[in-house]
Design an enzyme around this catalytic site. Structure first.
Site, PDB file in Angstrom:
ATOM      1  N   GLU A 121       0.826  -1.206   0.000  1.00 51.70           N
ATOM      2  CA  GLU A 121       0.000   0.000   0.000  1.00 51.70           C
ATOM      3  C   GLU A 121       0.859   1.254   0.000  1.00 51.70           C
ATOM      4  O   GLU A 121       1.904   1.306   0.652  1.00 51.70           O
ATOM      5  CB  GLU A 121      -0.882   0.030   1.257  1.00 51.70           C
ATOM      6  N   CYS A 157       3.004   8.658   1.391  1.00 45.52           N
ATOM      7  CA  CYS A 157       3.327   7.798   2.518  1.00 45.52           C
ATOM      8  C   CYS A 157       3.794   6.470   1.919  1.00 45.52           C
ATOM      9  O   CYS A 157       2.990   5.750   1.316  1.00 45.52           O
ATOM     10  CB  CYS A 157       2.081   7.625   3.379  1.00 45.52           C
ATOM     11  N   CYS A 208      -3.087   6.206   9.176  1.00 44.30           N
ATOM     12  CA  CYS A 208      -1.989   5.593   9.937  1.00 44.30           C
ATOM     13  C   CYS A 208      -2.474   4.310  10.595  1.00 44.30           C
ATOM     14  O   CYS A 208      -3.486   4.316  11.292  1.00 44.30           O
ATOM     15  CB  CYS A 208      -1.525   6.498  11.063  1.00 44.30           C
ATOM     16  N   CYS A 249      -1.862  -1.993  15.280  1.00 48.72           N
ATOM     17  CA  CYS A 249      -1.559  -1.646  13.885  1.00 48.72           C
ATOM     18  C   CYS A 249      -1.961  -2.780  12.948  1.00 48.72           C
ATOM     19  O   CYS A 249      -1.573  -3.930  13.147  1.00 48.72           O
ATOM     20  CB  CYS A 249      -0.073  -1.352  13.746  1.00 48.72           C
ATOM     21  N   CYS A 282       3.012  -4.621  16.277  1.00 47.99           N
ATOM     22  CA  CYS A 282       2.397  -3.723  17.260  1.00 47.99           C
ATOM     23  C   CYS A 282       0.899  -4.056  17.344  1.00 47.99           C
ATOM     24  O   CYS A 282       0.248  -4.290  16.331  1.00 47.99           O
ATOM     25  CB  CYS A 282       2.602  -2.263  16.860  1.00 47.99           C
ATOM     26  N   CYS A 341       4.944  -6.363   8.035  1.00 47.44           N
ATOM     27  CA  CYS A 341       5.848  -5.824   9.058  1.00 47.44           C
ATOM     28  C   CYS A 341       6.024  -6.854  10.160  1.00 47.44           C
ATOM     29  O   CYS A 341       5.049  -7.455  10.601  1.00 47.44           O
ATOM     30  CB  CYS A 341       5.267  -4.544   9.649  1.00 47.44           C
TER      31      CYS A 341
HETATM   32  N1  SAH Z   1       7.138   1.045  11.620  1.00 50.25           N
HETATM   33  C1  SAH Z   1       7.279   2.470  11.622  1.00 50.25           C
HETATM   34  C2  SAH Z   1       6.634   3.093  10.425  1.00 50.25           C
HETATM   35  C3  SAH Z   1       5.126   3.022  10.399  1.00 50.25           C
HETATM   36  S1  SAH Z   1       4.561   4.616  10.656  1.00 50.25           S
HETATM   37  C4  SAH Z   1       6.750   3.035  12.934  1.00 50.25           C
HETATM   38  O1  SAH Z   1       6.094   2.312  13.663  1.00 50.25           O
HETATM   39  O2  SAH Z   1       7.023   4.180  13.244  1.00 50.25           O
HETATM   40  C5  SAH Z   1       2.968   4.395  11.081  1.00 50.25           C
HETATM   41  C6  SAH Z   1       2.578   5.261  12.263  1.00 50.25           C
HETATM   42  O3  SAH Z   1       1.202   5.026  12.510  1.00 50.25           O
HETATM   43  C7  SAH Z   1       3.335   4.837  13.512  1.00 50.25           C
HETATM   44  O4  SAH Z   1       3.590   5.916  14.349  1.00 50.25           O
HETATM   45  C8  SAH Z   1       2.329   3.901  14.110  1.00 50.25           C
HETATM   46  O5  SAH Z   1       2.541   3.695  15.446  1.00 50.25           O
HETATM   47  C9  SAH Z   1       1.033   4.598  13.821  1.00 50.25           C
HETATM   48  N2  SAH Z   1      -0.108   3.697  13.915  1.00 50.25           N
HETATM   49  C10 SAH Z   1      -0.126   2.354  13.815  1.00 50.25           C
HETATM   50  N3  SAH Z   1      -1.360   1.863  13.995  1.00 50.25           N
HETATM   51  C11 SAH Z   1      -2.169   2.929  14.205  1.00 50.25           C
HETATM   52  C12 SAH Z   1      -3.577   3.077  14.402  1.00 50.25           C
HETATM   53  N4  SAH Z   1      -4.385   2.023  14.427  1.00 50.25           N
HETATM   54  N5  SAH Z   1      -4.040   4.316  14.578  1.00 50.25           N
HETATM   55  C13 SAH Z   1      -3.229   5.399  14.527  1.00 50.25           C
HETATM   56  N6  SAH Z   1      -1.906   5.320  14.313  1.00 50.25           N
HETATM   57  C14 SAH Z   1      -1.382   4.098  14.165  1.00 50.25           C
END
Ligand code: SAH
Length: 335
Positions: A89, A102, A328, A116, A113, A109
């Site tokens: 994506e 983006c 995000c 996510c 987390c 990944c």
């Molecule tokens: N792996 C890297 C790059 C991904 S950036 C990182 O974690 O920083 C994606 C951003 O969106 C990160 O800050 C992540 O924590 C955030 N994110 C992930 N899941 C989310 C969600 N459900 N709602 C809002 N932000 C989220």
């Protein structure tokens, strides 16, 4: 032979010379790949028909758009199909003055987390340099407008794929013409990789996904934090700031009742004291298989106020593209 996309002018020139062509063909090839968006060598009409036929099978390395959806706020989410059939994506986020892309750095990944969607979907492989560059060219072509900003915030953990990410970054900077200061790399933290990045003396912005003010909570949300505790991550961030003289941003997803209470804000502020930094709060975007909630705006504002009171610079990022599952945390290679 690797695809031509992702090669710089010197490398392209070397390649045309090896094909028995004159050096200026390298310049032409460069222009057709990076400015005109050529998808195959047979399109490059400044080349002789005979040579084009000879090299027709050499891949340039562009993806195809498998699916495209537009959110009501004009954010466009692309599902791109790579040469091996994998889907990633990419998101294009327009404003009047900017066009931000983006970009993804991995297929899936491995960081897993808990909040996510990408993390929930597991990991397939790293993206190659050309597959990262391609995402930006694709958005640029589709919007018929120059991309001004890049955020490495799509699928994947960029610091687990540093070589290809930095390779792509250099091409995007020098060959596509996007300023380093208009690029942000976001990481959840991989031991020693932030310092490795510092050694490259880039002018990009580093964003670190923190999400919790203490180790106990952080490792519940981010399983890999067990191996790389918050203390160590923050120490590495401090060293990064010292080495580069650049500020860094902390990202903090706000999860109702989990990490958004006033005590969390206060604890976060004391953790970050003395740090030249900026906290970017991201109200949680709902995903299918997690039952977190987004805090209401009163709670969000209270968190902001608590940080401000402690003199921490803070902003709230209301992610765009929510309705197209392009916000995000929502990227998981599905419509
Ligand atoms: N792996 C890297 C790059 C991904 S950036 C990182 O974690 O920083 C994606 C951003 O969106 C990160 O800050 C992540 O924590 C955030 N994110 C992930 N899941 C989310 C969600 N459900 N709602 C809002 N932000 C989220």
């Amino acid at each position: 032979m690797p695809p031509l996309l992702g090669a710089n002018l010197a490398e392209l020139t070397q390649w045309v010379l090896a094909q028995g062509q004159p050096a200026y063909r390298g310049q032409q090839l460069h222009q057709w790949i990076y400015e005109k968006g050529a998808r195959s060598l047979s399109e490059i009409t400044v080349f002789s028909k005979q040579w084009r036929d000879q090299v027709a099978d050499v891949p340039i390395g562009r993806s195809t758009i498998h699916h495209r959806s537009v959110a009501p706020d004009d954010t466009v989410k692309y599902l791109l199909r790579l040469a091996d059939g994998q889907i990633i994506e990419t998101v294009g986020i327009p404003t009047e003055k900017r066009l931000t892309v983006c970009v993804s750095s991995q297929v899936g990944c491995p960081m897993a987390c808990d909040f996510c969607a990408t993390g929930k979907g597991g990991f397939t492989r790293n993206l190659a340099r050309h597959e990262i560059v391609d995402q930006v060219l694709t958005v640029q072509e589709d919007f018929k407008r120059r991309v001004s900003h890049i955020v490495f915030m799509g699928m994947g953990e960029p610091l687990l794929n540093t070589v290809n990410v930095l390779g792509a970054l250099e091409i995007l900077n020098k060959d596509v013409g996007i300023g380093q200061r208009s690029m942000t790399l976001s990481t959840v933290g991989v031991r020693d990789r932030i310092l490795d990045l510092a050694k490259h003396h880039l002018q990009i912005t580093l964003a670190v996904s923190l999400h919790a003010p203490n180790q106990a909570l952080r490792e519940k949300l981010i399983p890999t934090a067990q191996r790389y505790p918050l203390e160590d991550l923050l120490a590495e961030c401090r060293e990064y700031v010292q080495l580069t003289g650049r500020r860094l941003t902390f990202e903090y997803v706000l999860l109702a009742g989990v990490n958004d209470l006033p005590q969390h804000a206060n604890e976060l502020a004391s953790r970050l004291r003395g740090f030249q930094t900026h906290v970017n709060l991201i109200p949680y975007n709902p995903i299918h298989d997690a039952d977190y909630q987004r805090p209401d705006s009163g709670r969000i504002q209270a968190f902001v106020a608590a940080l401000k009171k402690q003199h921490i610079a803070v902003s709230v990022r209301y992610s765009r593209g929510l309705e197209a599952n392009a916000a995000c945390g929502q990227l998981r290679a599905s419509k």
